[in-house]
Design a protein around this motif. Structure first.
Motif, PDB file in Angstrom:
ATOM      1  N   LEU A 274      -0.797  10.779  14.621  1.00  0.00           N
ATOM      2  CA  LEU A 274      -2.162  10.908  14.100  1.00  0.00           C
ATOM      3  C   LEU A 274      -2.347  12.198  13.311  1.00  0.00           C
ATOM      4  O   LEU A 274      -3.453  12.719  13.207  1.00  0.00           O
ATOM      5  CB  LEU A 274      -3.153  10.881  15.273  1.00  0.00           C
ATOM      6  CG  LEU A 274      -3.206   9.587  16.076  1.00  0.00           C
ATOM      7  CD1 LEU A 274      -3.954   9.809  17.384  1.00  0.00           C
ATOM      8  CD2 LEU A 274      -3.862   8.483  15.278  1.00  0.00           C
ATOM      9  N   PHE A 275      -1.242  12.695  12.734  1.00  0.00           N
ATOM     10  CA  PHE A 275      -1.337  13.973  12.029  1.00  0.00           C
ATOM     11  C   PHE A 275      -2.352  13.904  10.897  1.00  0.00           C
ATOM     12  O   PHE A 275      -3.132  14.816  10.689  1.00  0.00           O
ATOM     13  CB  PHE A 275       0.037  14.368  11.477  1.00  0.00           C
ATOM     14  CG  PHE A 275       0.096  15.773  10.982  1.00  0.00           C
ATOM     15  CD1 PHE A 275       0.379  16.824  11.841  1.00  0.00           C
ATOM     16  CD2 PHE A 275      -0.151  16.056   9.647  1.00  0.00           C
ATOM     17  CE1 PHE A 275       0.416  18.133  11.389  1.00  0.00           C
ATOM     18  CE2 PHE A 275      -0.120  17.362   9.181  1.00  0.00           C
ATOM     19  CZ  PHE A 275       0.166  18.403  10.055  1.00  0.00           C
ATOM     20  N   GLY A 276      -2.342  12.798  10.146  1.00  0.00           N
ATOM     21  CA  GLY A 276      -3.408  12.598   9.160  1.00  0.00           C
ATOM     22  C   GLY A 276      -2.924  12.517   7.730  1.00  0.00           C
ATOM     23  O   GLY A 276      -1.791  12.826   7.398  1.00  0.00           O
ATOM     24  N   GLY A 277      -3.834  12.076   6.862  1.00  0.00           N
ATOM     25  CA  GLY A 277      -3.542  11.918   5.445  1.00  0.00           C
ATOM     26  C   GLY A 277      -3.802  10.502   4.985  1.00  0.00           C
ATOM     27  O   GLY A 277      -4.430   9.696   5.686  1.00  0.00           O
ATOM     28  N   ARG A 278      -3.316  10.186   3.789  1.00  0.00           N
ATOM     29  CA  ARG A 278      -3.500   8.859   3.203  1.00  0.00           C
ATOM     30  C   ARG A 278      -2.150   8.321   2.752  1.00  0.00           C
ATOM     31  O   ARG A 278      -1.237   9.083   2.421  1.00  0.00           O
ATOM     32  CB  ARG A 278      -4.461   8.908   2.007  1.00  0.00           C
ATOM     33  CG  ARG A 278      -5.858   9.386   2.365  1.00  0.00           C
ATOM     34  CD  ARG A 278      -6.760   9.440   1.152  1.00  0.00           C
ATOM     35  NE  ARG A 278      -7.090   8.112   0.665  1.00  0.00           N
ATOM     36  CZ  ARG A 278      -8.106   7.370   1.125  1.00  0.00           C
ATOM     37  NH1 ARG A 278      -8.884   7.856   2.080  1.00  0.00           N
ATOM     38  NH2 ARG A 278      -8.348   6.178   0.652  1.00  0.00           N
ATOM     39  N   PHE A 279      -2.037   6.979   2.722  1.00  0.00           N
ATOM     40  CA  PHE A 279      -0.787   6.335   2.325  1.00  0.00           C
ATOM     41  C   PHE A 279      -1.079   5.311   1.242  1.00  0.00           C
ATOM     42  O   PHE A 279      -2.067   4.578   1.320  1.00  0.00           O
ATOM     43  CB  PHE A 279      -0.136   5.643   3.526  1.00  0.00           C
ATOM     44  CG  PHE A 279       1.101   4.867   3.182  1.00  0.00           C
ATOM     45  CD1 PHE A 279       2.291   5.521   2.916  1.00  0.00           C
ATOM     46  CD2 PHE A 279       1.070   3.477   3.128  1.00  0.00           C
ATOM     47  CE1 PHE A 279       3.437   4.804   2.609  1.00  0.00           C
ATOM     48  CE2 PHE A 279       2.207   2.752   2.827  1.00  0.00           C
ATOM     49  CZ  PHE A 279       3.398   3.419   2.565  1.00  0.00           C
ATOM     50  N   SER A 280      -0.213   5.247   0.242  1.00  0.00           N
ATOM     51  CA  SER A 280      -0.407   4.291  -0.850  1.00  0.00           C
ATOM     52  C   SER A 280       0.931   3.673  -1.230  1.00  0.00           C
ATOM     53  O   SER A 280       1.963   4.361  -1.272  1.00  0.00           O
ATOM     54  CB  SER A 280      -1.014   5.003  -2.070  1.00  0.00           C
ATOM     55  OG  SER A 280      -1.144   4.106  -3.157  1.00  0.00           O
ATOM     56  N   MET A 281       0.905   2.362  -1.479  1.00  0.00           N
ATOM     57  CA  MET A 281       2.095   1.649  -1.949  1.00  0.00           C
ATOM     58  C   MET A 281       1.628   0.471  -2.793  1.00  0.00           C
ATOM     59  O   MET A 281       0.631  -0.177  -2.443  1.00  0.00           O
ATOM     60  CB  MET A 281       2.934   1.146  -0.763  1.00  0.00           C
ATOM     61  CG  MET A 281       4.176   0.354  -1.176  1.00  0.00           C
ATOM     62  SD  MET A 281       5.118  -0.259   0.254  1.00  0.00           S
ATOM     63  CE  MET A 281       5.884   1.273   0.777  1.00  0.00           C
ATOM     64  N   PRO A 282       2.286   0.197  -3.904  1.00  0.00           N
ATOM     65  CA  PRO A 282       1.909  -0.980  -4.693  1.00  0.00           C
ATOM     66  C   PRO A 282       1.923  -2.241  -3.830  1.00  0.00           C
ATOM     67  O   PRO A 282       2.899  -2.503  -3.112  1.00  0.00           O
ATOM     68  CB  PRO A 282       2.979  -1.031  -5.782  1.00  0.00           C
ATOM     69  CG  PRO A 282       3.458   0.382  -5.911  1.00  0.00           C
ATOM     70  CD  PRO A 282       3.394   0.946  -4.521  1.00  0.00           C
ATOM     71  N   ILE A 283       0.851  -3.013  -3.873  1.00  0.00           N
ATOM     72  CA  ILE A 283       0.722  -4.189  -3.016  1.00  0.00           C
ATOM     73  C   ILE A 283       1.879  -5.173  -3.163  1.00  0.00           C
ATOM     74  O   ILE A 283       2.370  -5.712  -2.167  1.00  0.00           O
ATOM     75  CB  ILE A 283      -0.642  -4.872  -3.260  1.00  0.00           C
ATOM     76  CG1 ILE A 283      -1.769  -3.947  -2.769  1.00  0.00           C
ATOM     77  CG2 ILE A 283      -0.720  -6.225  -2.542  1.00  0.00           C
ATOM     78  CD1 ILE A 283      -3.160  -4.438  -3.108  1.00  0.00           C
ATOM     79  N   PRO A 284       2.374  -5.442  -4.396  1.00  0.00           N
ATOM     80  CA  PRO A 284       3.489  -6.401  -4.511  1.00  0.00           C
ATOM     81  C   PRO A 284       4.734  -5.999  -3.725  1.00  0.00           C
ATOM     82  O   PRO A 284       5.550  -6.862  -3.376  1.00  0.00           O
ATOM     83  CB  PRO A 284       3.780  -6.423  -6.018  1.00  0.00           C
ATOM     84  CG  PRO A 284       2.489  -6.060  -6.656  1.00  0.00           C
ATOM     85  CD  PRO A 284       1.881  -5.040  -5.733  1.00  0.00           C
ATOM     86  N   MET A 285       4.879  -4.696  -3.436  1.00  0.00           N
ATOM     87  CA  MET A 285       6.073  -4.267  -2.717  1.00  0.00           C
ATOM     88  C   MET A 285       6.094  -4.738  -1.268  1.00  0.00           C
ATOM     89  O   MET A 285       7.171  -4.874  -0.684  1.00  0.00           O
ATOM     90  CB  MET A 285       6.183  -2.736  -2.762  1.00  0.00           C
ATOM     91  CG  MET A 285       6.386  -2.170  -4.166  1.00  0.00           C
ATOM     92  SD  MET A 285       7.762  -2.957  -5.045  1.00  0.00           S
ATOM     93  CE  MET A 285       9.138  -2.494  -4.009  1.00  0.00           C
ATOM     94  N   PHE A 286       4.915  -5.010  -0.715  1.00  0.00           N
ATOM     95  CA  PHE A 286       4.906  -5.512   0.659  1.00  0.00           C
ATOM     96  C   PHE A 286       5.567  -6.883   0.756  1.00  0.00           C
ATOM     97  O   PHE A 286       6.494  -7.070   1.553  1.00  0.00           O
ATOM     98  CB  PHE A 286       3.475  -5.538   1.206  1.00  0.00           C
ATOM     99  CG  PHE A 286       2.944  -4.184   1.562  1.00  0.00           C
ATOM    100  CD1 PHE A 286       3.204  -3.628   2.809  1.00  0.00           C
ATOM    101  CD2 PHE A 286       2.198  -3.443   0.661  1.00  0.00           C
ATOM    102  CE1 PHE A 286       2.725  -2.371   3.150  1.00  0.00           C
ATOM    103  CE2 PHE A 286       1.710  -2.186   0.984  1.00  0.00           C
ATOM    104  CZ  PHE A 286       1.978  -1.649   2.227  1.00  0.00           C
TER     105      PHE A 286
END
Length: 351
Positions: A274-286
């Motif tokens: 729970l250290f914190g921050g934000r995560f982003s990844m292009p949706i098609p990669m999932f």
């Protein structure tokens, strides 16, 4: 009753002296012998979690001040309410602290730790940074015979959190390689449990601290990777073809990026920290990578019982534990905040 309590968020803990409570109805009064110090205690002390982008999740409304932290609680039964049965005065017990309302559909399904009306000890109700604590019902007092004193306390958060997270890696088949990202108290427990639960798996230790990586290798990790190195992820993938699974015991932007890049196609990433921050990844990669991101929050009461049974067998090597007196609770939070703790600090709460 003496407690180390939050009197103002972000301010030093202060000793609070109050009347020792008398248990009512199904309540049990526990004389606290040991209480672990968790990184969640740091966030509660600060009064917020970092949500990234300059945003914070305010948690000051989850409890009233002064508030006694501490959810890894071990002790002996001191007194029983008139409707409390199943335990006896003098018995040594460890507390399952993740208590819900007991009435909603989530609690009825056995997932009290996910209840929207929580009564978690040390989080919402007074916890174990004290010489006594009230437990709402005997069902939350678990038999810890055969488990070393102090170690039993750590099982109720660091151990349980790691155990539950690793349990989410089993389907559809046990992983052949597991990256353990972050080697603090929970991560080290995760490494030890993974060695027991997935005996054939290759364990990959990841951290930014050379000392912790050396400890991980000495504790059974098959390989270690310094996340500060620019080529660490590529080297891990080159060595393994990509991990089948990764457990992020840090939960920061950097750790989750590492974990998500370290797994192969079809891999699973379980986020614990729970250290914190934000995560982003292009949706098609999932879908293109068939990647699964799974959140895991502590564990169920049933999992806590299974974990204690496993630890009792002696098949799980104990994590490093540093014992300190209750009066050093505030210093212990500062040391955790500053990344100066290897393993777990456990407070001795009597004397």
């Amino acid at each position: 009753m003496k407690s180390q309590a939050i009197v103002a968020h972000g301010a030093p803990l202060e000793e609070i002296i109050a009347e020792t409570p008398e248990p009512r109805a199904t309540e049990v009064l526990l004389s606290v012998t040991h209480c672990g110090v968790c990184h969640s205690d740091v966030h509660l002390h600060d009064g917020h979690f970092d949500m990234g982008g300059g945003k914070q999740l305010d948690v000051t409304a989850s409890h009233t001040l002064p508030h006694t932290l501490g959810h890894e609680i071990e002790g002996r039964v001191a007194a029983l309410g008139p409707q409390a049965d199943g335990v006896a005065v003098g018995e040594r017990r460890v507390v399952y602290p993740w208590i819900g309302c007991g009435e909603c559909a989530v609690c009825s399904a056995g997932d009290e730790q996910l209840c929207n009306r929580p009564r978690a000890l040390g989080i919402n109700l007074a916890g174990g940074f004290s010489d006594h604590v009230l437990v709402p019902h005997p069902r939350y007092l678990l038999d810890c015979s055969g488990v070393a004193e102090g170690l039993a306390a750590t099982c109720m958060c660091s151990g349980l959190t790691a155990f539950s997270a690793l349990g989410k890696l089993v389907a559809p088949t046990p992983p052949q390689s597991i990256a353990v990202v972050g080697l603090g108290g929970v991560g080290m427990m995760g490494l030890q449990l993974a060695r027991t639960l997935f005996a054939e798996a290759r364990l990959l230790a990841v951290d930014v601290d050379e000392g912790k990586l050396e400890t991980a290798i000495a504790s059974g990790a098959d390989a270690a990777y310094d996340a500060r190195s620019d080529g660490a992820v590529k080297q891990l993938v080159k060595d393994t073809g990509g991990a089948a699974a990764a457990v992020d015991f840090v939960g920061s932007e950097a750790s989750l990026e590492f974990a998500s890049r370290a797994v192969r196609k079809g891999g699973r990433v379980v986020i614990v920290g729970l250290f914190g921050g934000r995560f982003s990844m292009p949706i098609p990669m999932f879908p293109l990578r068939a990647l699964s991101l799974i959140g895991s929050y502590v564990g169920t009461l049933a999992e806590a019982r299974r974990l204690l049974d496993l630890v009792r067998t002696g098949s799980v090597a104990p994590i490093p534990i540093e014992r300190r007196p209750l009066a050093q609770a505030g210093r212990s939070l500062d040391d955790l905040r500053g990344g100066r703790v290897l393993g777990r600090i456990v407070l001795s709460c009597q004397g």
